[in-house]
Design a protein around this motif. Structure first.
Motif, PDB file in Angstrom:
ATOM      1  N   ARG A 105       0.827  -1.217   0.000  1.00 35.06           N
ATOM      2  CA  ARG A 105       0.000   0.000   0.000  1.00 35.06           C
ATOM      3  C   ARG A 105       0.856   1.259   0.000  1.00 35.06           C
ATOM      4  O   ARG A 105       0.708   2.137   0.845  1.00 35.06           O
ATOM      5  CB  ARG A 105      -0.942   0.009   1.203  1.00 35.06           C
ATOM      6  CG  ARG A 105      -1.869  -1.179   1.133  1.00 35.06           C
ATOM      7  CD  ARG A 105      -2.992  -1.094   2.114  1.00 35.06           C
ATOM      8  NE  ARG A 105      -3.779  -2.303   1.999  1.00 35.06           N
ATOM      9  CZ  ARG A 105      -4.432  -2.866   3.001  1.00 35.06           C
ATOM     10  NH1 ARG A 105      -4.396  -2.324   4.187  1.00 35.06           N
ATOM     11  NH2 ARG A 105      -5.133  -3.948   2.813  1.00 35.06           N
ATOM     12  N   GLU A 106       1.810   1.289  -0.912  1.00 35.62           N
ATOM     13  CA  GLU A 106       2.651   2.470  -1.143  1.00 35.62           C
ATOM     14  C   GLU A 106       3.685   2.726  -0.058  1.00 35.62           C
ATOM     15  O   GLU A 106       4.433   3.693  -0.126  1.00 35.62           O
ATOM     16  CB  GLU A 106       1.804   3.744  -1.333  1.00 35.62           C
ATOM     17  CG  GLU A 106       0.969   3.670  -2.589  1.00 35.62           C
ATOM     18  CD  GLU A 106       0.236   4.956  -2.874  1.00 35.62           C
ATOM     19  OE1 GLU A 106       0.529   5.973  -2.225  1.00 35.62           O
ATOM     20  OE2 GLU A 106      -0.624   4.931  -3.758  1.00 35.62           O
ATOM     21  N   ASP A 107       3.720   1.893   0.994  1.00 40.87           N
ATOM     22  CA  ASP A 107       4.763   2.060   1.989  1.00 40.87           C
ATOM     23  C   ASP A 107       5.862   1.041   1.717  1.00 40.87           C
ATOM     24  O   ASP A 107       5.608  -0.161   1.684  1.00 40.87           O
ATOM     25  CB  ASP A 107       4.204   1.846   3.397  1.00 40.87           C
ATOM     26  CG  ASP A 107       3.218   2.927   3.769  1.00 40.87           C
ATOM     27  OD1 ASP A 107       3.482   4.096   3.436  1.00 40.87           O
ATOM     28  OD2 ASP A 107       2.184   2.603   4.372  1.00 40.87           O
ATOM     29  N   VAL A 197       4.018  -5.253   8.401  1.00 43.36           N
ATOM     30  CA  VAL A 197       4.257  -3.810   8.496  1.00 43.36           C
ATOM     31  C   VAL A 197       3.442  -3.157   9.599  1.00 43.36           C
ATOM     32  O   VAL A 197       3.534  -1.957   9.803  1.00 43.36           O
ATOM     33  CB  VAL A 197       3.954  -3.082   7.160  1.00 43.36           C
ATOM     34  CG1 VAL A 197       4.872  -3.567   6.085  1.00 43.36           C
ATOM     35  CG2 VAL A 197       2.509  -3.242   6.773  1.00 43.36           C
TER      36      VAL A 197
ATOM     37  N   ARG B 672       5.459   6.643   6.737  1.00 47.33           N
ATOM     38  CA  ARG B 672       4.257   6.320   7.480  1.00 47.33           C
ATOM     39  C   ARG B 672       4.443   5.132   8.412  1.00 47.33           C
ATOM     40  O   ARG B 672       3.912   5.106   9.515  1.00 47.33           O
ATOM     41  CB  ARG B 672       3.152   6.006   6.476  1.00 47.33           C
ATOM     42  CG  ARG B 672       1.832   6.537   6.879  1.00 47.33           C
ATOM     43  CD  ARG B 672       0.866   6.665   5.751  1.00 47.33           C
ATOM     44  NE  ARG B 672       1.133   5.770   4.628  1.00 47.33           N
ATOM     45  CZ  ARG B 672       0.191   5.419   3.768  1.00 47.33           C
ATOM     46  NH1 ARG B 672      -1.022   5.843   3.920  1.00 47.33           N
ATOM     47  NH2 ARG B 672       0.475   4.653   2.737  1.00 47.33           N
ATOM     48  N   LEU B 673       5.215   4.136   7.966  1.00 49.28           N
ATOM     49  CA  LEU B 673       5.339   2.928   8.772  1.00 49.28           C
ATOM     50  C   LEU B 673       5.990   3.214  10.119  1.00 49.28           C
ATOM     51  O   LEU B 673       5.710   2.547  11.095  1.00 49.28           O
ATOM     52  CB  LEU B 673       6.166   1.887   8.019  1.00 49.28           C
ATOM     53  CG  LEU B 673       5.536   1.326   6.750  1.00 49.28           C
ATOM     54  CD1 LEU B 673       6.466   0.322   6.101  1.00 49.28           C
ATOM     55  CD2 LEU B 673       4.197   0.679   7.063  1.00 49.28           C
TER      56      LEU B 673
END
Lengths: 207, 706
Positions: A105-107, A197, B672-673
Motif C-alpha cells: 500500500r505504497e509504503d 508492516v 508512514r510505517l
C-alpha cells in the motif's frame, strides 16, 4: 484462528490471482525454512554487503534500522526476530544475506533474509490453510501454505524492477532450466504483508 | 468512468479545476464583503463569472456531467449578479459555497458518481436553482423596490442620450448593461483612442487599460475603426468617469487621445446617490447563450504560469541536495590533495571553479526553494471560510482578520498546515469566543522561519482548570505539580492569603500548566467543554507540527483571549544541521534550534528532584543525555559537550560525546510505517551514510515531563 476466513479475504485482496487460478510468490530462506510473499509486493533485491544500515534507537527490536535507497528512507525489518525464529540481535546484519525491498500500500520496507530462493507459481488447489499446531505468534504472520514442485521454481538471484518478468537469469521453461532436476515436493509458508508492516504503534502515543 | 486515472490530462484537469474552485471560493467571500457595504465589485464579478464559465467548460470536456451542470448554475448566478438581476443574499452565498465544497469533493474523489455525493448535488442544485430562477417577487428584494424601472424600450437611459447602434452591436450584453448603468448615474463617457505597434500591442494595451482603471470604469475595449496607420493597431477604450476630462489622462501613457463619446454629463442632474445593487427588470432579457456573449472577454487570457506536479519539484530538489553533497566531497578531496602535495600543487583554476560551482549550487538551491513557495493565503482562505461557516452555524458574531497572508511558505507545508490550523480555528470559534469577537490569523517571517498565529479575544484559558483536568486525567507530572501547589498552600505564612499563593503559583507556572493541553489524553472528543473546551485534540496538532519540524506554543489571559503560535521552517527540503557523535552513532540537530554549544564540566551539573540540570549564566536548564534518552548502549567518554537547544522560553541542554560539524542536509521523512517512532524529525542522507535528525521539540517536551 477464528478470523481466518476474514483475514484470508483481506489477504486475497493483496494477492491477485493469475490467469488459471494461479498465484505467483517470491520465496526466500530463513533459518532453513522457505517463506514466500506475493510477487506483486516485491520491488528489488539488495545485497547486504552493498548497503549501510542506520540503527534506529527507540524503535521495536525487530526493526533492524533504516536503509537509504535512492533518496528515500525505508525501515528494515529483521524477519527472523519478527517471526520469532531467532532472538539474536539485528545488527550487524548477516554478511551473505539479502534484503528484499517490498512495498505494501505504497509504503516501502525491506526484509532481511538469509537467501533468496525464487519465484513459484502455485495453483489455488495447492494453497492450504496453515496447520493448526503452529504457535499463535507464527500463525498471525502466516497466511497460507503453498505446495509446489521444485522443478517449477524459477531461480532469481537478482531482481531489478523494470527488467521484464522476474523469470530470472535462467530463462526458458522452468523444467528445462532446471536441467533435469529431480521432481521434489516443497512447501512454502506465505507471509501476510499487512501484519509484517503493522509495527504495533498506537496512533497517538500515550503519556 | 469516462476517464483513465493514469491519464495525464486528467491530472491537468484536476489541477486546473482545483485552482478555479480556489479562486471561486475566494471571490465568493470577497463579494460577500462587498455586499455587506452595498457594493459588488464589477471586476470581481467578471473574474468570478469567467472562472465559473471555464470550470463549466473543462468539466464538460472531461465528462463530469453533474459538475458541468452545477458550474453552469453558478455561472448563471454570477451573470445575473453582474447584470443586477439578482441581489447577493446570504442564502445565495451559502449555496455557492456549498456547491464549491461538493465540487471539491468530486475533484478529490476524481469521480462524481459516488453515492455520498448525490445528496450534495441535489441540495446544491435545488438551492442554486431557487436563487437564480426564483420569480422576481420571491427573490431577495432589491432595496429601493419603488425605484422607477428602466425604460426598456428606449435606447438610452437619459433623456437626450442615443447610443450609436454601431457601438451597441459590438458590446456584450453585460457591457451594455454597465454602459447604461453609468449613463443613469450621470457619469461622463469617453472613448480613449490609443495605438500600439504590432509586436508589443498586448502589453501596451494592458498597461493603458490598467492605468485607466485607476481613474474610471473601463466598459469595453474595441478595435478602432478609424485606423490609418498600417503598422499599428489602434483601439478605442470605452470608459465612464466622474473626473474632469482635462486631468483624466495625466497618469496614462502618452499618445492616448480622449474623445468625447455621445453623452455629455447632464449639467443640472442632481448627483444621484450610487444606487445600490439591483434594479428592476433588465432591458429585454436575451436568451442567447452565455458563451456567445462572453467570447470577446475570455479570448484574451495570456497565462504565463506553468503548473507542475510537486513531486517533480521534489525530485529536482533531491538532485540538488545530492549535488551539494558531491560538492562537499570535492571540497574535502581538494583539501586532502593540498595537504598531501602542498597548496601550490593545486592549480588556482581548480579553486576558482570550485568556488564558482559552490556559488551557483547555492543559487540553484535557493531558486528551487523559491519555486516551491506559495503565499499562505492559499490556506488562509480555506480557514476563513470555515470560520464563517461555523460562526453562522453557531449564531455568533465573529469577525475574521487576516494579516501577513502574503507570507510565503513551502507548498507542501501550506497543505500540511491547513488541518492543524483548522483545528485551532475551530477551537477559537467554538469555545474561545462566547458570542462576539474577532479571530485573527496572522503570518510573519522571522529569519528562516514562518510564524503563524491564531488569536482570539475570547474567554481565555484558565490554568487552574487545566491543572485540575490534568490531575483528573492522571497525566504524567500533573500530580507532582498539584503537590507542589498544595505544599505551598500548607506552608502558608501568617498574613498570607491562601488565594494569593494560589494565584501566584498559577501565574508563575502558567506555561508549564498549559503544556498539559498538548498531552495525549488531556481531553477527549466527547468531553468537549471541560476547560472552556480548549485543548481538544491539541496533542494531534502538536504531533503534526512536530512532524513538520515545527513547534506550537500557547499564550492566554483569562478574559482577554488566547493565541496559538506555530513556528515552522520555511521549507522542509534542506536544513542546516549540527552533526554530533554519541557512542558509535552520529545524529543531526537542526541548527535553527541550536542556541549555543559548550563543553560539559562536572561541576556544571547538579540535580533537582532527581533530574539533572545545569547552570548556564543565570539560568537553570534541564539536561538530557542523548545516550540515555535513546537507550544507546555505549560507554560515556571522559569529555562531553552540551548543545543548548530551545524555542522561546523552553530551553534545555543535550549532552553528546562530540561536536562533529555543521552541514546542509536534505531531510527525509521516516515515512508512514515508522510514524510511531518518536524523537526524530527525519533522516538525512549524507551520501555514504544516513543519519537521524533529532526532533528537538519532542525531546524538550519529554524532558519537561520527565
Amino acid at each position: 484462528m477464528a478470523d481466518t476466513s476474514l483475514a484470508r479475504k483481506a489477504g486475497l485482496g493483496d494477492t491477485p490471482p493469475l490467469a488459471g487460478g494461479e498465484h505467483a510468490f517470491f520465496t526466500f530462506w530463513l533459518e532453513g525454512e522457505e517463506y514466500g510473499l506475493d510477487l506483486s509486493l516485491v520491488r528489488e533485491i539488495v545485497k547486504i554487503k552493498e548497503i549501510s544500515v542506520t540503527p534506529l534507537p527507540a524503535a521495536p527490536p525487530f526493526i533492524a534500522g533504516l536503509l537509504s535507497l535512492r533518496g528515500t528512507v525505508i525501515p528494515l525489518v529483521n524477519l527472523k526476530l519478527r517471526l520469532g525464529l531467532s532472538s539474536a540481535p539485528s545488527l550487524p546484519l548477516p554478511e551473505g544475506g539479502r534484503i528484499v525491498v517490498c512495498s505494501f500500500r505504497e509504503d516501502a520496507f525491506g526484509l532481511v533474509v538469509d537467501r533468496v530462493s525464487g519465484v513459484v507459481h502455485v495453483t489455488n488447489d495447492r494453497l492450504e490453510d496453515p496447520p493448526e499446531h503452529m504457535s499463535p505468534a507464527q500463525a498471525e504472520f502466516i497466511e497460507r501454505i503453498g505446495k509446489y514442485d521444485v522443478r517449477e521454481r524459477h531461480r532469481v538471484t537478482e531482481y531489478v524492477p523494470g527488467e521484464g518478468a522476474p523469470a530470472g537469469p535462467e530463462s526458458g521453461p522452468p523444467a528445462a532450466a532446471a536441467g533435469g532436476r529431480p521432481s521434489a515436493r516443497r512447501i512454502v509458508a506465505i507471509l501476510r504483508a499487512q501484519k509484517i508492516v503493522d509495527f504495533g504503534f498506537e496512533e497517538v502515543e500515550g503519556g | 468512468m469516462p476517464y483513465d486515472p493514469a491519464d495525464r490530462s486528467l491530472t491537468d484537469f484536476i489541477a486546473e479545476a482545483e485552482e478555479l474552485l480556489e479562486s471561486l471560493e475566494q471571490d465568493i467571500l470577497t463579494l460577500g464583503e462587498g455586499a455587506a457595504v452595498g457594493e459588488l465589485s464589477g471586476e470581481v464579478l467578471n473574474r468570478i463569472f469567467r472562472a465559473a464559465h471555464t470550470l463549466k467548460g473543462v468539466s464538460g470536456m472531461y465528462g463530469f456531467e453533474r459538475m458541468t451542470r452545477l458550474s453552469h448554475l453558478m455561472e448563471e448566478a454570477f451573470d445575473s449578479l453582474r447584470m443586477d438581476r439578482l441581489a447577493y443574499s446570504p442564502s445565495l452565498r451559502n449555496a455557492l459555497l456549498e456547491t464549491c465544497q461538493v465540487l471539491r469533493e468530486v475533484i478529490r474523489q476524481r469521480a462524481e458518481d459516488a453515492a455520498d455525493l448525490q445528496a450534495g448535488f441535489e441540495r446544491c442544485q435545488a438551492a442554486l436553482d431557487a436563487c437564480v430562477h426564483a420569480p422576481a417577487a420571491a427573490a431577495p428584494a432589491p432595496p429601493p423596490a419603488a425605484a422607477p424601472p428602466a425604460a426598456p424600450a428606449r435606447a438610452g437611459g437619459g433623456e437626450d442620450v442615443v447610443i450609436d447602434p454601431e457601438i451597441l452591436k459590438v458590446l456584450t450584453e453585460y457591457e451594455e448593461h454597465v454602459l447604461r448603468k453609468n449613463i443613469k448615474s450621470g457619469r461622463a463617457l469617453y472613448k480613449v483612442h490609443c495605438g500600439f505597434s504590432l509586436d508589443t500591442f498586448d502589453k501596451g494595451l494592458e498597461k493603458v487599460t490598467e492605468q485607466l482603471k485607476g481613474v474610471s470604469e473601463v466598459i469595453s475595449v474595441l478595435p478602432s475603426t478609424s485606423s490609418g496607420d498600417e503598422s499599428a493597431l489602434e483601439f478605442d477604450i470605452l470608459i465612464a468617469t466622474d473626473r474632469e476630462p482635462d486631468t483624466l489622462l495625466d497618469n496614462v501613457e502618452p499618445g492616448c487621445r480622449l474623445d468625447e463619446f455621445l453623452v455629455k454629463r447632464p449639467p443640472k442632474t442632481p448627483p444621484p446617490p450610487a444606487a445600490p445593487a439591483a434594479k428592476g427588470g433588465p432591458p429585454a432579457p436575451v436568451e442567447d447563450s452565455v458563451e456567445a456573449r462572453t467570447q470577446a472577454s475570455t479570448i484574451r487570457s495570456a497565462s504565463e504560469t506553468v503548473r507542475v506536479d510537486i513531486k517533480k519539484l521534489d525530485n529536482l530538489m533531491n538532485i540538488v541536495g545530492e549535488m551539494i553533497l558531491f560538492k562537499t566531497m570535492l571540497n574535502q578531496a581538494g583539501g586532502e590533495l593540498a595537504a598531501r602535495l602542498g597548496a601550490k600543487a593545486i592549480p588556482p583554476s581548480f579553486m576558482k571553479a570550485n568556488k564558482e560551482l559552490e556559488r551557483r549550487l547555492k543559487d540553484l538551491q535557493n531558486r528551487m526553494m523559491e519555486v516551491r513557495l506559495v503565499p499562505l493565503s492559499q490556506g488562509f482562505s480555506r480557514l476563513q471560510r470555515e470560520i464563517r461557516k461555523l460562526r453562522d452555524q453557531l449564531g455568533k458574531q465573529i469577525e475574521v482578520r487576516l494579516e501577513g497572508e502574503d507570507t510565503q511558505l513551502d507548498k507542501l507545508l501550506v497543505e500540511e498546515l491547513v488541518d492543524p490550523l483548522m483545528h485551532l480555528v475551530r477551537n477559537a470559534v467554538d469555545h474561545g469566543i462566547r458570542t462576539i469577537g474577532t479571530v485573527l490569523l496572522k503570518a510573519s517571517q522571522v529569519g528562516n522561519h514562518v510564524a503563524v498565529e491564531v488569536t482570539d479575544d475570547g474567554v481565555g484559558i484558565d490554568p487552574a482548570r487545566v491543572l485540575a483536568t490534568a490531575v483528573g486525567r492522571k497525566l504524567p507530572y500533573a500530580e507532582e505539580m498539584k503537590g507542589e501547589l498544595d505544599r505551598q498552600l500548607e506552608a502558608l505564612e501568617p498574613g498570607q492569603a491562601r488565594e494569593d499563593v494560589r494565584t501566584r503559583f498559577l501565574r508563575e507556572r502558567k506555561q508549564d500548566i498549559f503544556g498539559f493541553l498538548f498531552q495525549p489524553g488531556f481531553s477527549t472528543k466527547t468531553e468537549v467543554t471541560t476547560v472552556s473546551g480548549r485543548g481538544v485534540g491539541l496533542d494531534v496538532v502538536k504531533t503534526k507540527i512536530a512532524g513538520l519540524s515545527g513547534h506550537v506554543d500557547v499564550r492566554s489571559e483569562i478574559g482577554k483571549g488566547t493565541t496559538f503560535l506555530i513556528t515552522l521552517p520555511i521549507t522542509l527540503a534542506i536544513i542546516q544541521v549540527l552533526l554530533v557523535q554519541v557512542g558509535e552513532q552520529q545524529f543531526a540537530i537542526p541548527l535553527a534550534s541550536v542556541l549555543e554549544t559548550r563543553e560539559l564540566g562536572r561541576r556544571d551539573i547538579s540535580t533537582i528532584e532527581q533530574r539533572e540540570v545545569m547552570q548556564l549564566r543565570d539560568r537553570t536548564l534541564p539536561l538530557v543525555r542523548v545516550r540515555r534518552f535513546f537507550g544507546l548502549n555505549s560507554t560515556r567518554p571522559e569529555r562531553q559537550f552540551v548543545v543548548v537547544v530551545g524555542y522561546g522560553e523552553k530551553k534545555m541542554g543535550l549532552v553528546v560525546d562530540e561536536l562533529v560539524g555543521q552541514q546542509d542536509v536534505v531531510i527525509k521523512s521516516l515515512g508512514r510505517l515508522l510514524r510511531g517512532v518518536r524523537g526524530f524529525a527525519g533522516a538525512a542522507d549524507l551520501g555514504s551514510r544516513t543519519i537521524l535528525v533529532l526532533d528537538v521539540g519532542h525531546i524538550i517536551s519529554s524532558a519537561h515531563r520527565m
